[in-house]
Design an enzyme around this catalytic site. Structure first.
Site, PDB file in Angstrom:
ATOM      1  N   SER A   1       0.860  -1.197   0.000  1.00 25.69           N
ATOM      2  CA  SER A   1       0.000   0.000   0.000  1.00 25.69           C
ATOM      3  C   SER A   1       0.894   1.243   0.000  1.00 25.69           C
ATOM      4  O   SER A   1       2.102   1.145   0.266  1.00 25.69           O
ATOM      5  CB  SER A   1      -0.864  -0.028   1.273  1.00 25.69           C
ATOM      6  OG  SER A   1      -1.452   1.228   1.537  1.00 25.69           O
TER       7      SER A   1
ATOM      8  N   TYR B   1      -3.564  -0.796   9.994  1.00 27.20           N
ATOM      9  CA  TYR B   1      -3.397  -0.973   8.543  1.00 27.20           C
ATOM     10  C   TYR B   1      -1.982  -0.552   8.138  1.00 27.20           C
ATOM     11  O   TYR B   1      -1.296  -1.269   7.401  1.00 27.20           O
ATOM     12  CB  TYR B   1      -4.453  -0.142   7.802  1.00 27.20           C
ATOM     13  CG  TYR B   1      -4.469  -0.378   6.309  1.00 27.20           C
ATOM     14  CD1 TYR B   1      -5.153  -1.463   5.765  1.00 27.20           C
ATOM     15  CD2 TYR B   1      -3.811   0.479   5.430  1.00 27.20           C
ATOM     16  CE1 TYR B   1      -5.173  -1.693   4.398  1.00 27.20           C
ATOM     17  CE2 TYR B   1      -3.826   0.259   4.057  1.00 27.20           C
ATOM     18  CZ  TYR B   1      -4.518  -0.830   3.550  1.00 27.20           C
ATOM     19  OH  TYR B   1      -4.526  -1.057   2.188  1.00 27.20           O
TER      20      TYR B   1
HETATM   21  P1  NAP Z   1     -11.992  -4.854  -1.207  1.00 26.20           P
HETATM   22  O1  NAP Z   1     -12.727  -4.477  -2.447  1.00 26.20           O
HETATM   23  O2  NAP Z   1     -12.521  -4.494   0.130  1.00 26.20           O
HETATM   24  O3  NAP Z   1     -11.674  -6.428  -1.264  1.00 26.20           O
HETATM   25  C1  NAP Z   1     -11.040  -7.073  -0.202  1.00 26.20           C
HETATM   26  C2  NAP Z   1     -10.952  -8.550  -0.522  1.00 26.20           C
HETATM   27  O4  NAP Z   1     -10.325  -9.226   0.584  1.00 26.20           O
HETATM   28  C3  NAP Z   1     -12.297  -9.193  -0.739  1.00 26.20           C
HETATM   29  O5  NAP Z   1     -12.203 -10.101  -1.820  1.00 26.20           O
HETATM   30  C4  NAP Z   1     -12.530  -9.952   0.557  1.00 26.20           C
HETATM   31  O6  NAP Z   1     -13.267 -11.139   0.364  1.00 26.20           O
HETATM   32  C5  NAP Z   1     -11.123 -10.334   0.957  1.00 26.20           C
HETATM   33  N1  NAP Z   1     -11.023 -10.579   2.388  1.00 26.20           N
HETATM   34  C6  NAP Z   1     -11.141  -9.676   3.391  1.00 26.20           C
HETATM   35  N2  NAP Z   1     -11.044 -10.281   4.577  1.00 26.20           N
HETATM   36  C7  NAP Z   1     -10.852 -11.607   4.318  1.00 26.20           C
HETATM   37  C8  NAP Z   1     -10.681 -12.745   5.134  1.00 26.20           C
HETATM   38  N3  NAP Z   1     -10.676 -12.657   6.467  1.00 26.20           N
HETATM   39  N4  NAP Z   1     -10.516 -13.945   4.534  1.00 26.20           N
HETATM   40  C9  NAP Z   1     -10.539 -14.059   3.180  1.00 26.20           C
HETATM   41  N5  NAP Z   1     -10.692 -13.001   2.345  1.00 26.20           N
HETATM   42  C10 NAP Z   1     -10.852 -11.799   2.921  1.00 26.20           C
HETATM   43  O7  NAP Z   1     -10.541  -4.225  -1.224  1.00 26.20           O
HETATM   44  P2  NAP Z   1      -9.499  -3.893  -2.386  1.00 26.20           P
HETATM   45  O8  NAP Z   1      -9.384  -2.441  -2.451  1.00 26.20           O
HETATM   46  O9  NAP Z   1      -9.746  -4.669  -3.597  1.00 26.20           O
HETATM   47  O10 NAP Z   1      -8.180  -4.397  -1.634  1.00 26.20           O
HETATM   48  C11 NAP Z   1      -7.437  -5.516  -2.025  1.00 26.20           C
HETATM   49  C12 NAP Z   1      -6.065  -5.398  -1.404  1.00 26.20           C
HETATM   50  O11 NAP Z   1      -5.444  -4.202  -1.884  1.00 26.20           O
HETATM   51  C13 NAP Z   1      -6.079  -5.281   0.126  1.00 26.20           C
HETATM   52  O12 NAP Z   1      -4.953  -5.952   0.657  1.00 26.20           O
HETATM   53  C14 NAP Z   1      -5.950  -3.783   0.349  1.00 26.20           C
HETATM   54  O13 NAP Z   1      -5.407  -3.474   1.593  1.00 26.20           O
HETATM   55  C15 NAP Z   1      -5.014  -3.424  -0.788  1.00 26.20           C
HETATM   56  N6  NAP Z   1      -5.001  -2.014  -1.161  1.00 26.20           N
HETATM   57  C16 NAP Z   1      -6.121  -1.397  -1.631  1.00 26.20           C
HETATM   58  C17 NAP Z   1      -6.046  -0.059  -1.991  1.00 26.20           C
HETATM   59  C18 NAP Z   1      -7.228   0.711  -2.526  1.00 26.20           C
HETATM   60  O14 NAP Z   1      -7.108   1.924  -2.718  1.00 26.20           O
HETATM   61  N7  NAP Z   1      -8.347   0.098  -2.796  1.00 26.20           N
HETATM   62  C19 NAP Z   1      -4.851   0.634  -1.864  1.00 26.20           C
HETATM   63  C20 NAP Z   1      -3.737  -0.032  -1.380  1.00 26.20           C
HETATM   64  C21 NAP Z   1      -3.833  -1.356  -1.037  1.00 26.20           C
HETATM   65  P3  NAP Z   1     -14.636 -11.390   1.186  1.00 26.20           P
HETATM   66  O15 NAP Z   1     -15.589 -10.348   0.675  1.00 26.20           O
HETATM   67  O16 NAP Z   1     -15.017 -12.774   0.803  1.00 26.20           O
HETATM   68  O17 NAP Z   1     -14.293 -11.208   2.638  1.00 26.20           O
END
Ligand code: NAP
Length: 253
Positions: free
Chosen positions: A145, A158
């Site tokens: 991140s 986080y």
């Molecule tokens: P998101 O849309 O909230 O998706 C999160 C994913 O993680 C979902 O598929 C969810 O599946 C899964 N997940 C969460 N808790 C879990 C658990 N306990 N066991 C299994 N699966 C779990 O978020 P996103 O933005 O796509 O984020 C994906 C990654 O990128 C994360 O690591 C996040 O920190 C990172 N990231 C995101 C951003 C951003 O701006 N969006 C920036 C930097 C980093 P379920 O729905 O089945 O729980």
């Protein structure tokens, strides 16, 4: 330039948290490059399954709470059932909790560290053992991140988890590069997913963030496609321990 360097045909990729957002974008990109996909989610990954299968690739739907590392051995065994091999692991599942640091509670600390950092370590360890036994190396891609580089505000667990992910990426690369295992990370910038829905709904924050991004827009799951295929493929065989920012230039400011 040999573009077959990016070919993943016949390979199997595990992607955690691929039912939506960045994980979905990366799972589809890996399938476009030729890989079959094992998705590990808590909820149904129907859209992802359909997209992967529409590309002529196979999709195995495994369900687990990644905070429970006791599930990892059986997840690896089930993933191997697809075609007897695993080549790529993307540790993408992640959560965030927001609260002033002064009031931040133990539960919000532990839940975030367990999903974002502890599960990434133990799943990587299981993958590395398998890669060593398979004898053909492998690719581990962690999702870091901007808060692997910066402090953030009101998200202490986080920031700790994602700073940990970047450190862990280097630590594991040092131990496993000699086994042909590439451990790298992608650090997404501000991406339009569920994770950032609240931030984007706040007009003032949204405008301030957009104004600070040199490319002038939030990222999307498809912006992860090229970087994840690069790090999953032969094209990155001499890249170890690196965290690649995919941030529209955010860190360059
Ligand atoms: P998101 O849309 O909230 O998706 C999160 C994913 O993680 C979902 O598929 C969810 O599946 C899964 N997940 C969460 N808790 C879990 C658990 N306990 N066991 C299994 N699966 C779990 O978020 P996103 O933005 O796509 O984020 C994906 C990654 O990128 C994360 O690591 C996040 O920190 C990172 N990231 C995101 C951003 C951003 O701006 N969006 C920036 C930097 C980093 P379920 O729905 O089945 O729980």
């Amino acid at each position: 330039m040999k573009f077959d360097l990016f070919q993943l045909k016949g390979q199997v990729a595990i992607v955690t948290g691929c039912n939506t957002g960045l994980g979905q974008g990366m799972a589809i990109a890996l399938a476009e490059a030729g890989a079959d996909v094992v998705g590990i989610n808590q909820s149904a990954p129907e859209d992802t399954r359909q997209a992967v299968e529409a590309l002529g690739r196979r999709f195995l739907d495994l369900r687990a709470d990644m905070a429970d590392i006791g599930r990892i051995p059986s997840l690896i065994t089930q993933a191997l059932a697809l075609s007897g091999r695993i080549d790529i692991l993307v540790n993408n599942a992640g959560i965030i909790r927001r609260e002033d640091a002064i009031d931040f509670g133990e539960r919000d600390w532990d839940e975030v560290i367990d999903v974002n950092l502890k599960s990434a370590f133990f799943l990587s360890q299981a993958m590395a053992k398998l890669c060593m036994a398979q004898g053909r190396g492998g690719k581990i891609i962690n999702v870091a991140s901007m808060l692997s580089f910066q402090g953030g505000i009101r998200v202490p667990s986080y920031t700790a988890s994602k700073s940990g992910v970047m450190g862990l990426t280097k630590a594991l690369a040092n131990e496993w590069a000699a086994h042909g295992i590439n451990v790298n990370a992608i650090a997404p910038g501000y991406m339009a997913t569920n994770n950032t829905a609240a931030l984007r709904a706040d007009e003032a924050r949204n405008a301030a963030i957009t104004a600070r991004i040199p490319s002038g827009r939030w990222g999307t799951p498809s912006d992860m496609a090229g970087p994840v295929v690069f790090l999953a493929s032969q094209a990155s065989d001499y890249v170890h321990g690196y965290t690649l920012a995919v941030d529209g230039g955010w860190l360059a400011r």
